[in-house]
Scaffold this active site. Structure first.
Site, PDB file in Angstrom:
ATOM      1  N   LYS A 289       9.523  -8.675   5.374  1.00  0.00           N
ATOM      2  CA  LYS A 289       8.607  -8.438   4.264  1.00  0.00           C
ATOM      3  C   LYS A 289       7.938  -9.758   3.896  1.00  0.00           C
ATOM      4  O   LYS A 289       8.387 -10.817   4.284  1.00  0.00           O
ATOM      5  CB  LYS A 289       9.362  -7.885   3.044  1.00  0.00           C
ATOM      6  CG  LYS A 289       9.943  -6.491   3.289  1.00  0.00           C
ATOM      7  CD  LYS A 289      10.719  -5.967   2.088  1.00  0.00           C
ATOM      8  CE  LYS A 289       9.941  -6.074   0.801  1.00  0.00           C
ATOM      9  NZ  LYS A 289       8.620  -5.398   0.849  1.00  0.00           N
TER      10      LYS A 289
ATOM     11  N   GLU B 201      10.609  -9.733  -4.549  1.00  0.00           N
ATOM     12  CA  GLU B 201      11.057  -8.463  -3.979  1.00  0.00           C
ATOM     13  C   GLU B 201      12.531  -8.528  -3.592  1.00  0.00           C
ATOM     14  O   GLU B 201      13.284  -7.575  -3.814  1.00  0.00           O
ATOM     15  CB  GLU B 201      10.209  -8.121  -2.752  1.00  0.00           C
ATOM     16  CG  GLU B 201       8.782  -7.722  -3.101  1.00  0.00           C
ATOM     17  CD  GLU B 201       7.883  -7.604  -1.889  1.00  0.00           C
ATOM     18  OE1 GLU B 201       6.888  -6.881  -1.978  1.00  0.00           O
ATOM     19  OE2 GLU B 201       8.174  -8.247  -0.855  1.00  0.00           O
TER      20      GLU B 201
ATOM     21  N   SER C 101       0.804  -1.221   0.000  1.00  0.00           N
ATOM     22  CA  SER C 101       0.000   0.000   0.000  1.00  0.00           C
ATOM     23  C   SER C 101       0.836   1.271   0.000  1.00  0.00           C
ATOM     24  O   SER C 101       0.409   2.289  -0.553  1.00  0.00           O
ATOM     25  CB  SER C 101      -0.941  -0.005   1.213  1.00  0.00           C
ATOM     26  OG  SER C 101      -0.213  -0.133   2.424  1.00  0.00           O
ATOM     27  N   THR C 102       2.028   1.257   0.609  1.00  0.00           N
ATOM     28  CA  THR C 102       2.847   2.473   0.641  1.00  0.00           C
ATOM     29  C   THR C 102       3.551   2.706  -0.684  1.00  0.00           C
ATOM     30  O   THR C 102       3.542   3.819  -1.221  1.00  0.00           O
ATOM     31  CB  THR C 102       3.877   2.410   1.783  1.00  0.00           C
ATOM     32  OG1 THR C 102       3.210   2.096   3.009  1.00  0.00           O
ATOM     33  CG2 THR C 102       4.591   3.742   1.944  1.00  0.00           C
TER      34      THR C 102
ATOM     35  N   ASP D 275      10.478  -0.190  -2.077  1.00  0.00           N
ATOM     36  CA  ASP D 275       9.518  -1.192  -1.611  1.00  0.00           C
ATOM     37  C   ASP D 275       9.025  -0.829  -0.215  1.00  0.00           C
ATOM     38  O   ASP D 275       9.578   0.049   0.443  1.00  0.00           O
ATOM     39  CB  ASP D 275      10.181  -2.578  -1.606  1.00  0.00           C
ATOM     40  CG  ASP D 275       9.194  -3.701  -1.867  1.00  0.00           C
ATOM     41  OD1 ASP D 275       7.985  -3.491  -1.649  1.00  0.00           O
ATOM     42  OD2 ASP D 275       9.632  -4.786  -2.285  1.00  0.00           O
ATOM     43  N   GLY D 276       7.993  -1.506   0.222  1.00  0.00           N
ATOM     44  CA  GLY D 276       7.446  -1.307   1.555  1.00  0.00           C
ATOM     45  C   GLY D 276       8.015  -2.314   2.536  1.00  0.00           C
ATOM     46  O   GLY D 276       8.956  -3.044   2.234  1.00  0.00           O
TER      47      GLY D 276
ATOM     48  N   ASP E 249       6.834  -4.859   6.251  1.00  0.00           N
ATOM     49  CA  ASP E 249       5.903  -5.274   7.298  1.00  0.00           C
ATOM     50  C   ASP E 249       6.405  -4.808   8.662  1.00  0.00           C
ATOM     51  O   ASP E 249       5.632  -4.444   9.537  1.00  0.00           O
ATOM     52  CB  ASP E 249       5.730  -6.789   7.293  1.00  0.00           C
ATOM     53  CG  ASP E 249       5.143  -7.292   5.985  1.00  0.00           C
ATOM     54  OD1 ASP E 249       4.382  -6.543   5.348  1.00  0.00           O
ATOM     55  OD2 ASP E 249       5.463  -8.431   5.589  1.00  0.00           O
TER      56      ASP E 249
END
Length: 234
Positions: A103, A112, A36-37, A90-91, A93
């Protein structure tokens, strides 16, 4: 922003995602992460392509990021065509004070990781909720279906408690874009992420795990629209 990008608008995620997009310039090959980010990053890059003539190529890490990039008008390439990337964004977790990162919440961590290590610079975008002094969230581990039970047994010997990730809108397990299963492994507080990463990589049948140790910079978005930048100590 469409529902496919993010379920709810977040000022923190928006700030971090857009700030990281500012690191990209014409001529770059860019790794586009999942979540989402980073969806805000992809949208902002698309805006710059259309409004500023930004000329880039993107390498996607999942079906989700591929669809977002296509919607944004970003030209895509592959690692086969462009194996060396200028930057990957990338985002996360969860990310600790030393920039070790977990992640894989979207089950895309194998691609990723491949994309991130192929980049000269790896930037993670997140909000404050993803930061922690130490890692303690479950570690996603992608495993070959054939090797699931032996892998579970070996991971338990490492002190983990694996749980097969179940799909939400269908019966059965989550299947990754690579056709494999995902185990979410609870280790409690992870005191030595580097050592655990090596141990998980050595388990036969493990395709990849979600511990990342190669983050160069972290962009943390704040509610007021500001962004805190933390760089890895060399």
């Amino acid at each position: 922003m469409t529902e496919r990008n993010t379920s709810t608008d977040s000022p923190e995620k928006r700030a971090a995602g857009i700030a990281a997009a500012g690191l990209v310039s014409s001529g770059m090959v860019v790794g586009l992460g999942t979540g989402s980010t980073v969806a805000y990053t992809i949208k902002e890059l698309g805006r710059r392509v259309k409004e500023e003539g930004l000329d880039i190529l993107g390498v996607v890490t999942s079906y989700q990021s591929e669809m977002l990039a296509i919607d944004a008008g970003i030209r895509l390439t592959t690692l086969s065509q462009d194996p060396e990337l200028d930057i990957a964004i990338d985002g996360a977790d969860q990310i600790d004070s030393n920039l070790y990162t977990i992640k894989g919440g979207g089950a895309a961590h194998t691609r990723e990781k491949i994309v991130s290590v192929s980049a000269k610079r790896f930037v993670v975008v997140a909000d404050d909720s993803k930061t922690s002094t130490q890692l303690d969230k479950p570690v996603p581990v992608e495993v070959l279906p054939f090797a699931k039970e032996p892998a579970v047994n070996r991971i338990r010997k490492l002190g983990g408690e694996p749980r097969l990730r179940s799909a939400v809108k269908k019966d059965g397990p989550v299947i990754t874009d690579n056709g494999n299963f995902v185990l979410d492994v609870e280790f409690g507080v992870i005191k030595d992420p580097e050592a655990l990463a090596l141990q998980l990589s050595a388990v036969p049948g493990v395709v990849e795990h979600g511990i990342f140790s190669n983050v160069d910079e972290l962009y943390i978005g704040k509610k007021d629209g500001s962004v805190k930048i933390i760089s890895r100590q060399k």
